[in-house]
Every structure is written in structure tokens, then in C-alpha cells.
Write a protein that holds these residues in place. Structure first.
Motif, mmCIF file in Angstrom:
data_model
loop_
_atom_site.group_PDB
_atom_site.id
_atom_site.type_symbol
_atom_site.label_atom_id
_atom_site.label_comp_id
_atom_site.label_asym_id
_atom_site.label_seq_id
_atom_site.Cartn_x
_atom_site.Cartn_y
_atom_site.Cartn_z
ATOM 1 N N GLU A 10 -2.620 5.697 -2.965
ATOM 2 C CA GLU A 10 -2.268 5.608 -4.379
ATOM 3 C C GLU A 10 -2.308 4.162 -4.871
ATOM 4 O O GLU A 10 -2.791 3.891 -5.967
ATOM 5 N N LEU A 11 -1.798 3.242 -4.081
ATOM 6 C CA LEU A 11 -1.778 1.826 -4.432
ATOM 7 C C LEU A 11 -2.243 1.004 -3.256
ATOM 8 O O LEU A 11 -1.980 1.371 -2.114
ATOM 9 N N PRO A 12 -2.868 -0.107 -3.469
ATOM 10 C CA PRO A 12 -3.360 -0.620 -4.743
ATOM 11 C C PRO A 12 -4.571 0.172 -5.216
ATOM 12 O O PRO A 12 -5.222 0.842 -4.411
ATOM 13 N N PRO A 13 -4.858 0.124 -6.518
ATOM 14 C CA PRO A 13 -6.021 0.837 -7.044
ATOM 15 C C PRO A 13 -7.305 0.363 -6.385
ATOM 16 O O PRO A 13 -7.353 -0.770 -5.891
ATOM 17 N N PRO A 14 -8.308 1.174 -6.370
ATOM 18 C CA PRO A 14 -8.423 2.515 -6.940
ATOM 19 C C PRO A 14 -7.842 3.570 -6.004
ATOM 20 O O PRO A 14 -7.747 3.368 -4.801
ATOM 21 N N LEU A 15 -7.464 4.694 -6.586
ATOM 22 C CA LEU A 15 -6.992 5.832 -5.819
ATOM 23 C C LEU A 15 -8.124 6.305 -4.913
ATOM 24 O O LEU A 15 -9.271 6.400 -5.361
ATOM 25 N N GLN A 16 -7.804 6.569 -3.655
ATOM 26 C CA GLN A 16 -8.820 7.032 -2.717
ATOM 27 C C GLN A 16 -8.272 8.183 -1.889
ATOM 28 O O GLN A 16 -7.069 8.262 -1.639
ATOM 29 N N TYR A 46 0.851 -1.175 0.000
ATOM 30 C CA TYR A 46 0.000 0.000 0.000
ATOM 31 C C TYR A 46 0.892 1.232 0.000
ATOM 32 O O TYR A 46 1.888 1.287 0.724
#
Length: 117
Positions: free
Chosen positions: A93-99, A33
Motif C-alpha cells: 500500500e505504501l509507499p506509492p504506487p500500490l502493487q 512500507y
């Protein structure tokens, strides 16, 4: 002979081995993450956000996360780049989705759900 073969298939050892080979949780993929936390220097909510997100990450993602802490007073150019309108703001930023989460991250259950931890 057929009966002894059946008994072997139904034995606990055989079932345990067959379950572990098809169980998707038996060998989970290790995801890293990546977080960025935007803070306002010595602001109380910013200090709390740092403590809270570090606590959550150490408890649930130990060894599997990167946390960059960005002070908006030291890096004001990053505000526009990341479109930061309030602090503290956490970006996953990771893992997707960006939150994005805004606030002191005090409600740890809500943070975990929002960040899919």
C-alpha cells in the motif's frame, strides 16, 4: 595566496565534506512500507509466503515496515473489498504506487524488484 586557497579546495578533506553535503544518498529519507498479505489458513503456499515476506522485510526494511496478515477464512468480507482472486496475495500500500504480488514470494529478488525495495 591564490595557490594556497586552490590547494585547500582540492584537498581530500574539503572534497569529502563538499560531496557529502550534495550527495542525495548521504541522508536517505526513511520511508515506512505498509503491506497486507492475504493467506488461506494452513495452505502450504500461504505459510511459505508469510515466511518469505517476513524474511525479506527483516533483511531489507527492518524497523520500517508494517505487515498485516489476513486469513481469508477468518475475514472473507475482505476478499471482495480488496478484489482478491488468488492467495497468497501481497499488497504493498505504501509507499506509492500500490502493487500486488501473487504467489509464495519464493523468488526474493523478483519480490524486491516488484516492491521497489
Amino acid at each position: 595566496m591564490n595557490d594556497s586557497h586552490k590547494n585547500k579546495e582540492n584537498s581530500p578533506e574539503f572534497l569529502e565534506n563538499s560531496n557529502s553535503s550534495i550527495d542525495p544518498l548521504a541522508n536517505p529519507e526513511v520511508e515506512t512500507y505498509v503491506f497486507r498479505l492475504y493467506i488461506a489458513h494452513n495452505n502450504f503456499k500461504s505459510i511459505q509466503a508469510v515466511k518469505n515476506i517476513k524474511s525479506i522485510c527483516e533483511e531489507h526494511l527492518k524497523g520500517r515496515y508494517e505487515l498485516e496478515i489476513i486469513d481469508i477464512y477468518e475475514n472473507p468480507e475482505r476478499l471482495e473489498q480488496e478484489q482478491i482472486f488468488a492467495v497468497p496475495t501481497l499488497i504493498k500500500e505504501l509507499p506509492p504506487p500500490l502493487q500486488r504480488l501473487i504467489g509464495d514470494m519464493a523468488d526474493k529478488e523478483k519480490v524486491k524488484i516488484c516492491l521497489s525495495i
